[in-house]
Design a protein around this motif. Structure first.
Motif, mmCIF file in Angstrom:
data_model
loop_
_atom_site.group_PDB
_atom_site.id
_atom_site.type_symbol
_atom_site.label_atom_id
_atom_site.label_comp_id
_atom_site.label_asym_id
_atom_site.label_seq_id
_atom_site.Cartn_x
_atom_site.Cartn_y
_atom_site.Cartn_z
ATOM 1 N N VAL A 100 0.854 -1.191 0.000
ATOM 2 C CA VAL A 100 0.000 0.000 0.000
ATOM 3 C C VAL A 100 0.883 1.231 0.000
ATOM 4 N N VAL A 101 0.360 2.314 -0.542
ATOM 5 C CA VAL A 101 1.061 3.596 -0.571
ATOM 6 C C VAL A 101 0.372 4.540 0.407
ATOM 7 N N ILE A 102 1.179 5.241 1.216
ATOM 8 C CA ILE A 102 0.671 6.138 2.252
ATOM 9 C C ILE A 102 1.032 7.577 1.907
ATOM 10 N N ILE A 103 0.045 8.472 1.978
ATOM 11 C CA ILE A 103 0.279 9.892 1.737
ATOM 12 C C ILE A 103 0.357 10.624 3.074
ATOM 13 N N GLY A 104 1.337 11.528 3.192
ATOM 14 C CA GLY A 104 1.435 12.360 4.388
ATOM 15 C C GLY A 104 2.820 12.343 5.001
ATOM 16 N N ARG A 105 3.165 13.452 5.622
ATOM 17 C CA ARG A 105 4.453 13.588 6.284
ATOM 18 C C ARG A 105 4.573 12.581 7.425
ATOM 19 N N ASP A 106 5.627 11.777 7.413
ATOM 20 C CA ASP A 106 5.912 10.793 8.467
ATOM 21 C C ASP A 106 4.824 9.725 8.584
ATOM 22 N N ALA A 107 3.930 9.653 7.589
ATOM 23 C CA ALA A 107 2.778 8.755 7.696
ATOM 24 C C ALA A 107 3.163 7.289 7.540
ATOM 25 N N SER A 108 4.219 7.000 6.800
ATOM 26 C CA SER A 108 4.625 5.608 6.620
ATOM 27 C C SER A 108 5.054 4.989 7.945
ATOM 28 N N ARG A 109 5.744 5.772 8.785
ATOM 29 C CA ARG A 109 6.135 5.283 10.108
ATOM 30 C C ARG A 109 4.905 4.935 10.942
ATOM 31 N N VAL A 110 3.893 5.793 10.871
ATOM 32 C CA VAL A 110 2.651 5.541 11.597
ATOM 33 C C VAL A 110 1.969 4.294 11.064
ATOM 34 N N ALA A 111 1.935 4.150 9.747
ATOM 35 C CA ALA A 111 1.287 2.996 9.127
ATOM 36 C C ALA A 111 1.961 1.685 9.552
ATOM 37 N N HIS A 112 3.275 1.672 9.574
ATOM 38 C CA HIS A 112 4.004 0.473 10.019
ATOM 39 C C HIS A 112 3.681 0.160 11.472
ATOM 40 N N SER A 113 3.562 1.205 12.303
ATOM 41 C CA SER A 113 3.234 0.995 13.709
ATOM 42 C C SER A 113 1.843 0.377 13.857
ATOM 43 N N TYR A 114 0.920 0.772 12.993
ATOM 44 C CA TYR A 114 -0.437 0.218 13.028
ATOM 45 C C TYR A 114 -0.481 -1.248 12.592
ATOM 46 N N GLY A 115 0.494 -1.646 11.750
ATOM 47 C CA GLY A 115 0.503 -3.017 11.270
ATOM 48 C C GLY A 115 0.453 -3.168 9.765
ATOM 49 N N PHE A 116 0.535 -2.039 9.025
ATOM 50 C CA PHE A 116 0.631 -2.113 7.559
ATOM 51 C C PHE A 116 2.092 -2.421 7.219
ATOM 52 N N THR A 117 2.440 -3.696 7.212
ATOM 53 C CA THR A 117 3.842 -4.108 7.162
ATOM 54 C C THR A 117 4.511 -3.842 5.816
ATOM 55 N N ARG A 118 3.716 -3.696 4.746
ATOM 56 C CA ARG A 118 4.310 -3.477 3.425
ATOM 57 C C ARG A 118 3.879 -2.126 2.860
ATOM 58 N N SER A 119 3.837 -1.150 3.734
ATOM 59 C CA SER A 119 3.467 0.200 3.307
ATOM 60 C C SER A 119 4.711 1.005 2.966
ATOM 61 N N SER A 121 5.705 5.291 1.839
ATOM 62 C CA SER A 121 5.187 6.638 1.608
ATOM 63 C C SER A 121 5.189 6.918 0.111
ATOM 64 N N ILE A 122 4.272 7.770 -0.334
ATOM 65 C CA ILE A 122 4.193 8.047 -1.762
ATOM 66 C C ILE A 122 5.457 8.743 -2.254
ATOM 67 N N SER A 123 6.095 9.546 -1.382
ATOM 68 C CA SER A 123 7.337 10.210 -1.805
ATOM 69 C C SER A 123 8.475 9.206 -1.942
ATOM 70 N N ASP A 124 8.563 8.223 -1.036
ATOM 71 C CA ASP A 124 9.580 7.182 -1.193
ATOM 72 C C ASP A 124 9.302 6.324 -2.426
ATOM 73 N N TYR A 125 8.030 6.172 -2.748
ATOM 74 C CA TYR A 125 7.656 5.409 -3.953
ATOM 75 C C TYR A 125 8.222 6.070 -5.198
ATOM 76 N N TRP A 126 8.023 7.408 -5.338
ATOM 77 C CA TRP A 126 8.552 8.042 -6.543
ATOM 78 C C TRP A 126 10.042 8.346 -6.466
ATOM 79 N N LYS A 127 10.588 8.411 -5.240
ATOM 80 C CA LYS A 127 12.045 8.583 -5.135
ATOM 81 C C LYS A 127 12.785 7.340 -5.624
ATOM 82 N N THR A 128 12.196 6.166 -5.402
ATOM 83 C CA THR A 128 12.837 4.924 -5.859
ATOM 84 C C THR A 128 12.610 4.682 -7.350
#
Length: 342
Positions: A100-119, A121-128
């Motif tokens: 899944v792709v997560i939008i928002g500042r620092d949101a990927s860290r929050v998503a991983h904490s919630y349990g979205f293990t393969r999330s 961030s949208i910026s890391d997605y386009w940076k890669t």
């Protein structure tokens, strides 16, 4: 007679509860608004249940609680805080192990904490995947050297887009979000058929268009970004974008908030909650949400934030309009006591 005494006992054992918005009610940015500290102190001393119900996000609940406790000089726990994306924890059971792709500042860290293990961030997605962005690479942030993507964006399909907080890089994020929607989550593949109205699920945590900040005029919120994305999607496909909303004023968020207050009630010396007062400054968000929720919910509109009117809001009128949060809680207390004496 026995039943009458029992009913009166239950009424005497009831309490009102409050759900407070933050920006425009308790704080303006990092500055406490007048009466905020004293009001929360009164709620604590009188052992009245309250929660923080905000459309802000981008951090964990216990982190926001710590920040608020320091700013407002009141002990607030993480379990009292509902951020815009807190109810989205329920989506973990669907997307726990899916890209899944997560939008928002620092949101990927929050998503991983919630349990979205393969999330990611949208910026890391386009940076890669620099080819997705046509801007000069020297003007854009680069990927961290120790970053490891949870999946290969060029090979694995994204199953959903989840927005936890405001986009930072609007142009780039809009481009890539549109790419994902037009290719069913895999931009390396061909775009979907022109008559295909479907797309991968899109969840947003805050539909607010604007919010009050330090500047004299309101600033864009998360909803403004998705208004842009909706327009782009319609322009590209001729179909309306399907968005699954969380946050105020959605019913799912108010149901979550009521459930949380009921869960917290054993910590207080009352048997039941008689009313829940939503204290907010945004008629379209705070007030509309409480009014739509109905049941125990009552809405109180304050004039210390987005709303500045002398009368009630015309489009989303509150049950009550007061000047500030102190007056809101005083009113809630009077109404609660009056109901008990009836």
């Amino acid at each position: 007679v026995h039943g009458m005494h029992k009913t009166r006992h239950l009424l005497r054992s009831s309490t009102f509860a409050c759900a407070f918005d933050i920006d425009g009610v308790l704080l303006r940015r990092k500055n406490p608004l007048p009466h905020a500290k004293e009001t929360l102190r009164w709620m604590k001393e009188k052992k009245r249940p309250f929660i923080i119900l905000t459309n802000g996000g981008g951090m964990l609940e216990h982190e926001k609680a710590k920040e608020l406790s320091e700013l407002l000089e009141c002990d607030i726990t993480g379990e009292q805080v509902i951020l815009s994306h807190t109810p989205m924890k329920s989506l973990v059971q669907t997307y726990h192990n899916l890209p899944v792709v997560i939008i928002g500042r620092d949101a990927s860290r929050v998503a991983h904490s919630y349990g979205f293990t393969r999330s990611i961030s949208i910026s890391d997605y386009w940076k890669t995947w620099p080819e997705l962005i046509c801007d000069r690479k020297s003007e854009l942030p680069t990927i961290s050297e120790n970053f490891v993507s949870p999946f290969d964006p060029k090979m694995e399909r994204v199953h959903a887009i989840l927005s936890f907080s405001d986009s930072v890089w609007w142009k780039q994020d809009l481009q890539v979000a549109l790419d994902l929607l037009l290719t069913h989550g895999l931009p390396s593949q061909a775009m979907k058929s022109p008559n295909d109205a479907t797309h991968i699920p899109l969840y947003i945590s805050n539909p607010d268009f604007m919010f009050p900040d330090m500047f004299r005029h309101p600033r864009f919120a998360q909803g403004a970004f998705f208004d842009c994305l909706s327009t782009l999607y319609y322009k590209a496909t001729g179909f309306h974008l399907s968005i699954q909303q969380y946050g105020k004023p959605t019913t799912v968020t108010y149901e979550f908030a009521q459930g949380l207050l009921q869960k917290l009630l054993p910590q207080y010396p009352y048997q039941r909650i008689s009313h829940i007062f939503m204290v907010g400054d945004n008629p379209a968000s705070d007030i509309q949400g409480a009014n739509n929720a109905g049941g125990l919910w009552r809405s109180i509109l304050v004039r210390t934030g987005l709303f500045q009117g002398s009368e009630n809001d015309a489009k989303f009128p509150a049950h009550h309009v007061v000047n500030h949060v102190g007056e809101a809680v005083a009113l809630a207390h009077r109404l609660s006591e009056a109901a008990k004496s009836e």
